[in-house]
Write a protein that holds these residues in place. Structure first.
Motif, mmCIF file in Angstrom:
data_model
loop_
_atom_site.group_PDB
_atom_site.id
_atom_site.type_symbol
_atom_site.label_atom_id
_atom_site.label_comp_id
_atom_site.label_asym_id
_atom_site.label_seq_id
_atom_site.Cartn_x
_atom_site.Cartn_y
_atom_site.Cartn_z
ATOM 1 N N ASP A 1 60.832 82.327 -12.815
ATOM 2 C CA ASP A 1 60.161 81.425 -13.788
ATOM 3 C C ASP A 1 58.784 81.299 -12.713
ATOM 4 O OD1 ASP A 1 59.351 79.438 -15.259
ATOM 5 O OD2 ASP A 1 60.556 77.875 -15.357
ATOM 6 N N GLN A 2 57.966 82.353 -12.740
ATOM 7 C CA GLN A 2 56.428 82.067 -12.280
ATOM 8 C C GLN A 2 55.591 80.453 -13.209
ATOM 9 O OE1 GLN A 2 55.030 85.843 -15.008
ATOM 10 N NE2 GLN A 2 54.198 85.934 -12.809
ATOM 11 N N GLN A 3 56.243 79.950 -13.875
ATOM 12 C CA GLN A 3 54.859 78.716 -13.639
ATOM 13 C C GLN A 3 55.662 77.309 -13.278
ATOM 14 O OE1 GLN A 3 55.662 78.333 -18.409
ATOM 15 N NE2 GLN A 3 53.054 78.700 -18.557
ATOM 16 N N ARG A 4 57.211 77.448 -12.654
ATOM 17 C CA ARG A 4 57.184 75.666 -12.172
ATOM 18 C C ARG A 4 58.542 76.446 -10.798
ATOM 19 N NH1 ARG A 4 59.666 75.974 -17.316
ATOM 20 N NH2 ARG A 4 59.443 73.919 -18.338
ATOM 21 N N HIS A 5 57.658 78.271 -10.590
ATOM 22 C CA HIS A 5 58.016 78.876 -9.498
ATOM 23 C C HIS A 5 59.068 78.416 -8.804
ATOM 24 C CE1 HIS A 5 53.513 78.518 -7.573
ATOM 25 N NE2 HIS A 5 53.339 79.768 -9.166
ATOM 26 N N ARG A 6 60.363 78.370 -9.534
ATOM 27 C CA ARG A 6 61.291 78.723 -8.919
ATOM 28 C C ARG A 6 62.869 80.239 -9.472
ATOM 29 N NH1 ARG A 6 64.786 74.727 -7.569
ATOM 30 N NH2 ARG A 6 66.920 74.977 -7.944
ATOM 31 N N LEU A 7 63.071 80.779 -8.461
ATOM 32 C CA LEU A 7 63.924 81.893 -8.887
ATOM 33 C C LEU A 7 65.031 81.716 -9.476
ATOM 34 C CD1 LEU A 7 63.115 84.785 -7.964
ATOM 35 C CD2 LEU A 7 64.768 84.434 -6.233
ATOM 36 N N HIS A 8 65.333 82.742 -9.991
ATOM 37 C CA HIS A 8 67.141 81.976 -10.431
ATOM 38 C C HIS A 8 67.821 83.073 -10.518
ATOM 39 C CE1 HIS A 8 66.131 78.387 -12.343
ATOM 40 N NE2 HIS A 8 65.025 78.948 -12.880
ATOM 41 N N SER B 1 72.298 81.219 -7.934
ATOM 42 C CA SER B 1 71.850 80.151 -7.047
ATOM 43 C C SER B 1 70.185 79.940 -8.077
ATOM 44 C CB SER B 1 71.146 79.882 -6.010
ATOM 45 O OG SER B 1 70.524 81.727 -5.640
ATOM 46 N N SER B 2 70.231 78.930 -7.793
ATOM 47 C CA SER B 2 68.376 78.677 -7.844
ATOM 48 C C SER B 2 67.539 77.966 -6.552
ATOM 49 C CB SER B 2 68.273 77.641 -9.323
ATOM 50 O OG SER B 2 68.848 77.752 -10.222
ATOM 51 N N PHE B 3 66.282 78.218 -6.340
ATOM 52 C CA PHE B 3 65.783 78.105 -5.227
ATOM 53 C C PHE B 3 64.298 77.915 -5.211
ATOM 54 C CE2 PHE B 3 63.607 80.327 -1.322
ATOM 55 C CZ PHE B 3 64.109 78.684 -0.890
ATOM 56 N N ASP B 4 63.795 77.271 -5.087
ATOM 57 C CA ASP B 4 61.932 77.055 -4.985
ATOM 58 C C ASP B 4 61.232 77.653 -4.271
ATOM 59 O OD1 ASP B 4 62.580 74.813 -6.776
ATOM 60 O OD2 ASP B 4 62.043 72.827 -5.909
ATOM 61 N N VAL B 5 60.436 78.935 -4.439
ATOM 62 C CA VAL B 5 59.134 79.598 -4.144
ATOM 63 C C VAL B 5 58.103 79.148 -3.344
ATOM 64 C CG1 VAL B 5 60.566 81.050 -4.490
ATOM 65 C CG2 VAL B 5 58.983 80.731 -5.833
ATOM 66 N N GLN B 6 57.078 79.756 -3.303
ATOM 67 C CA GLN B 6 55.763 79.022 -2.763
ATOM 68 C C GLN B 6 55.409 80.402 -2.769
ATOM 69 O OE1 GLN B 6 55.190 77.130 1.106
ATOM 70 N NE2 GLN B 6 57.397 75.630 0.545
ATOM 71 N N LEU B 7 53.785 80.097 -3.584
ATOM 72 C CA LEU B 7 52.485 81.298 -2.940
ATOM 73 C C LEU B 7 53.361 82.013 -2.117
ATOM 74 C CD1 LEU B 7 49.944 79.667 -4.935
ATOM 75 C CD2 LEU B 7 51.408 81.179 -5.979
ATOM 76 N N GLY B 8 52.483 83.550 -2.221
ATOM 77 C CA GLY B 8 53.396 84.252 -0.227
ATOM 78 C C GLY B 8 54.187 84.765 -0.620
ATOM 79 N N ASP B 9 55.566 84.318 -0.914
ATOM 80 C CA ASP B 9 56.403 84.250 -0.575
ATOM 81 C C ASP B 9 57.413 85.962 -1.269
ATOM 82 O OD1 ASP B 9 57.199 81.511 -0.045
ATOM 83 O OD2 ASP B 9 58.670 81.113 -1.207
#
Length: 245
Positions: A86-93, A149-157
């Motif tokens: 989810d590019q807007q929320r920076h969350r990986l599912h 799983s769902s995980f909050d990612v950061q720019l550059g991950d």
């Protein structure tokens, strides 16, 4: 037949890998047909917008049951791993069924990863389509059995998704060493790094004296095994970048 190597840099959209179970060759079935058809069906469902980003299991479930409806004559089994950002929320599912998988790398360290699913040694969870009358004999798992799983990612991950041909031949520290060579996020650099990782795993797979992760796992299960594990290898590599509408 030499294993195939796929190494791709992908834009951060829904992406995934599937790995056909090689034992079907003994019955005259090409293992790649099931896994390729499964992923092509997933891709079509995504392109048609028939998915919820926070529910990658739904993509896998819809694709698998479409195949079960016999719209395409098909036999085989496959593991599968799907990641959706989810590019807007920076969350990986994510969802992972079997022994393919993914890593999220931040600052040179693995901060999130898939869990491998095995029934027993060298027998991963898998989706299957069996010949008529053999449904109860062929090992088959439900898409809902996938680890999610769902995980909050950061720019550059860095998000690395791969089949077990990578993880069976390269431990984390070797993968991280290669990823440290990634100096920028342009496509050519990411593509070169993905290919370097895949080619190194392929080389190690044929080293009879190398104590691979697969060989170590075999030894842990009471088997006297050494060397790499020849296998098809697919590596997808992405970097989380700024979202632009």
């Amino acid at each position: 037949q030499r294993p195939l190597i796929h190494a791709l840099a992908v834009s951060v959209l829904p992406s995934g890998v599937a790995d056909g179970v090689g034992g079907w060759r003994d019955y005259g079935v090409d293992p790649s047909q099931f896994s390729a058809t499964l992923m092509k069906t997933c891709e079509r469902l995504v392109r048609e917008g028939r998915f919820t980003p926070s529910n990658p299991v739904g993509i896998l479930n819809s694709a698998y049951y479409e195949l079960l409806q016999n719209k395409v004559p098909l036999l085989g089994s496959s593991t599968a791993c799907i990641v959706v950002l989810d590019q807007q929320r920076h969350r990986l599912h994510t969802c992972n069924l079997g022994d393919s998988g993914f890593l999220v790398v931040r600052g040179g360290e693995v901060v999130h990863r898939s869990d491998e699913q095995q029934h027993y040694f060298n027998t991963p969870f898998q989706l299957s389509i069996a010949p008529p009358g053999a449904e109860g004999v062929v090992l088959s798992d439900s898409p809902e059995a996938a680890d999610s799983s769902s995980f909050d990612v950061q720019l550059g991950d860095i998000i690395l998704t791969a089949t077990d041909g990578l993880f069976d031949n390269m431990p984390d520290y070797m993968i991280l060493q290669e990823l440290k060579k990634l100096k920028n996020s342009n496509y050519d650099s990411i593509q070169q790094t993905a290919r370097s990782i895949a080619e190194q795993a392929h080389e190690l797979a044929y080293d009879p004296n190398y104590m691979s992760p697969f060989a170590q796992f075999a030894c842990d299960n009471g088997l006297n095994v050494r060397g790499g594990k020849p296998d098809d290898i697919t590596v997808l590599l992405s970097i989380v970048a700024e979202y632009t509408d």
